[in-house]
Design a protein around this motif. Structure first.
Motif, PDB file in Angstrom:
ATOM      1  N   SER A   1       0.792  -1.079   0.010  1.00 57.70           N
ATOM      2  CA  SER A   1       0.023  -0.009   0.128  1.00 57.70           C
ATOM      3  C   SER A   1       0.858   1.260   0.176  1.00 57.70           C
ATOM      4  O   SER A   1       0.223   2.321  -0.411  1.00 57.70           O
ATOM      5  CB  SER A   1      -1.017   0.025   1.278  1.00 57.70           C
TER       6      SER A   1
ATOM      7  N   THR B   1      -5.077   3.751  -1.365  1.00 59.71           N
ATOM      8  CA  THR B   1      -5.918   3.038  -0.493  1.00 59.71           C
ATOM      9  C   THR B   1      -6.988   4.154   0.218  1.00 59.71           C
ATOM     10  O   THR B   1      -8.030   3.874   0.143  1.00 59.71           O
ATOM     11  CB  THR B   1      -5.047   2.726   0.955  1.00 59.71           C
TER      12      THR B   1
ATOM     13  N   LEU C   1      -1.687  -3.986   2.902  1.00 59.96           N
ATOM     14  CA  LEU C   1      -0.438  -4.796   3.405  1.00 59.96           C
ATOM     15  C   LEU C   1       0.800  -4.223   2.962  1.00 59.96           C
ATOM     16  O   LEU C   1       0.876  -3.879   1.712  1.00 59.96           O
ATOM     17  CB  LEU C   1      -0.476  -6.278   3.155  1.00 59.96           C
ATOM     18  N   ASP C   2       1.829  -3.884   3.912  1.00 57.75           N
ATOM     19  CA  ASP C   2       2.865  -3.448   3.451  1.00 57.75           C
ATOM     20  C   ASP C   2       4.119  -4.109   4.474  1.00 57.75           C
ATOM     21  O   ASP C   2       3.808  -4.250   5.660  1.00 57.75           O
ATOM     22  CB  ASP C   2       3.137  -2.040   3.484  1.00 57.75           C
TER      23      ASP C   2
ATOM     24  N   VAL D   1       3.109   1.849   7.027  1.00 63.71           N
ATOM     25  CA  VAL D   1       1.695   1.182   7.503  1.00 63.71           C
ATOM     26  C   VAL D   1       1.405   2.139   8.574  1.00 63.71           C
ATOM     27  O   VAL D   1       0.052   2.539   8.654  1.00 63.71           O
ATOM     28  CB  VAL D   1       2.118  -0.105   8.095  1.00 63.71           C
ATOM     29  N   GLU D   2       2.330   2.615   9.533  1.00 63.45           N
ATOM     30  CA  GLU D   2       1.895   3.623  10.401  1.00 63.45           C
ATOM     31  C   GLU D   2       1.398   4.938   9.921  1.00 63.45           C
ATOM     32  O   GLU D   2       0.406   5.480  10.340  1.00 63.45           O
ATOM     33  CB  GLU D   2       3.186   3.829  11.287  1.00 63.45           C
TER      34      GLU D   2
ATOM     35  N   ARG E   1      -2.047   4.577   8.918  1.00 65.05           N
ATOM     36  CA  ARG E   1      -3.033   4.436   9.907  1.00 65.05           C
ATOM     37  C   ARG E   1      -3.199   6.085  10.346  1.00 65.05           C
ATOM     38  O   ARG E   1      -4.577   6.236  10.432  1.00 65.05           O
ATOM     39  CB  ARG E   1      -2.380   3.564  10.938  1.00 65.05           C
TER      40      ARG E   1
ATOM     41  N   ALA F   1      -4.573  -1.363   8.085  1.00 60.90           N
ATOM     42  CA  ALA F   1      -3.592  -1.452   7.531  1.00 60.90           C
ATOM     43  C   ALA F   1      -2.426  -2.237   8.571  1.00 60.90           C
ATOM     44  O   ALA F   1      -2.514  -2.308   9.611  1.00 60.90           O
ATOM     45  CB  ALA F   1      -2.703  -0.074   7.522  1.00 60.90           C
ATOM     46  N   GLU F   2      -1.830  -3.208   7.871  1.00 63.56           N
ATOM     47  CA  GLU F   2      -0.881  -4.358   8.514  1.00 63.56           C
ATOM     48  C   GLU F   2       0.392  -4.451   8.070  1.00 63.56           C
ATOM     49  O   GLU F   2       0.625  -4.466   6.693  1.00 63.56           O
ATOM     50  CB  GLU F   2      -1.818  -5.494   8.372  1.00 63.56           C
ATOM     51  N   VAL F   3       1.546  -4.645   8.999  1.00 58.50           N
ATOM     52  CA  VAL F   3       2.681  -4.835   8.412  1.00 58.50           C
ATOM     53  C   VAL F   3       2.766  -6.399   8.006  1.00 58.50           C
ATOM     54  O   VAL F   3       2.531  -7.271   9.060  1.00 58.50           O
ATOM     55  CB  VAL F   3       3.668  -4.603   9.561  1.00 58.50           C
TER      56      VAL F   3
END
Ligand SMILES: C[S@@+](CC[C@H](N)C(=O)[O-])C[C@H]1O[C@@H](n2cnc3c(N)ncnc32)[C@H](O)[C@@H]1O
Length: 184
Positions: free
Chosen positions: A35, A41, A55-56, A62-63, A66, A79-81
């Motif tokens: 992302s 997104t 996902l990244d 990602v932070e 968010r 959003a997720e690592v």
């Protein structure tokens, strides 16, 4: 990735999303592979009521995404690592309506990535791919040695099991990119 404003200047992201998703978005989950800054997104989240799993591998990106979602009170981005090449998406098979692979198919194992997209999409679900063109001079993008052409992308997409693989004309949205959609 280049600096965020510079990266964003290459795209009219809303225009790209409208073209890749169609005017009316289908219901169902969206998975975005890589992302980045959330360039696409955020517009997808605004375009749709669906949940977007972004996902990244880069925790800072990602932070950042968010934070942007929170600032804009956007609730449908998760959003997720995650390293989706090594570990997949973690999603159940056949559950997603749309998979986005934007500016990423130059990575080392594109077929693995496409097969994961195919696995998690439901029957009739849509894959969308955009990437830098190699038929014209472009200001950024991976080196020509590793940058896939539309034809190469389409072959990979079919090899991963997709059908109805079609070009999307993105000229009015981003003149340096091509787009492809396909169905699971
Ligand atoms: C060129 S950027 C594109 C970002 C976004 N798709 C866009 O078009 O604006 C590629 C992104 O994929 C992420 N990425 C690359 N390999 C990855 C992997 N194996 N797992 C998760 N993310 C990955 C990078 O960290 C980067 O943010």
């Amino acid at each position: 990735m280049p600096e965020e404003d510079y990266w964003g200047s290459f795209f009219n992201a809303e225009c790209v999303i409208n073209k890749m998703f169609g005017e009316k978005s289908s219901e169902g989950g969206v998975i975005e592979f890589g992302s980045g800054y959330g360039t696409f997104t955020i517009p997808v989240a605004k375009h749709s009521t669906s949940t977007i799993l972004a996902l990244d591998i880069e925790p800072d990106l990602v932070e950042l995404l968010r934070q942007k979602a929170e600032e804009q009170s956007i609730k449908n981005i998760h959003a997720e690592v995650r390293d989706f090449v090594a570990d997949g998406t973690g999603l159940e098979s056949g559950t997603q309506a749309h998979a986005m692979i934007f500016n990423l198919l130059h990575l080392e194992h594109p077929i693995k990535l496409l097969k994961e997209a195919h696995r998690v999409l439901r029957k009739g679900g849509r894959l969308s791919v955009i990437h830098w063109r190699s038929d014209i001079s472009v200001p950024r993008g991976p080196s020509l040695e590793i940058r896939p052409t539309p034809q190469q992308c389409k072959e990979l997409i079919e090899k991963a099991g997709f059908h109805t693989v079609e070009d999307v004309d993105l000229l009015e949205c981003c003149k340096f990119h091509f787009g492809i959609v396909a169905l699971r």
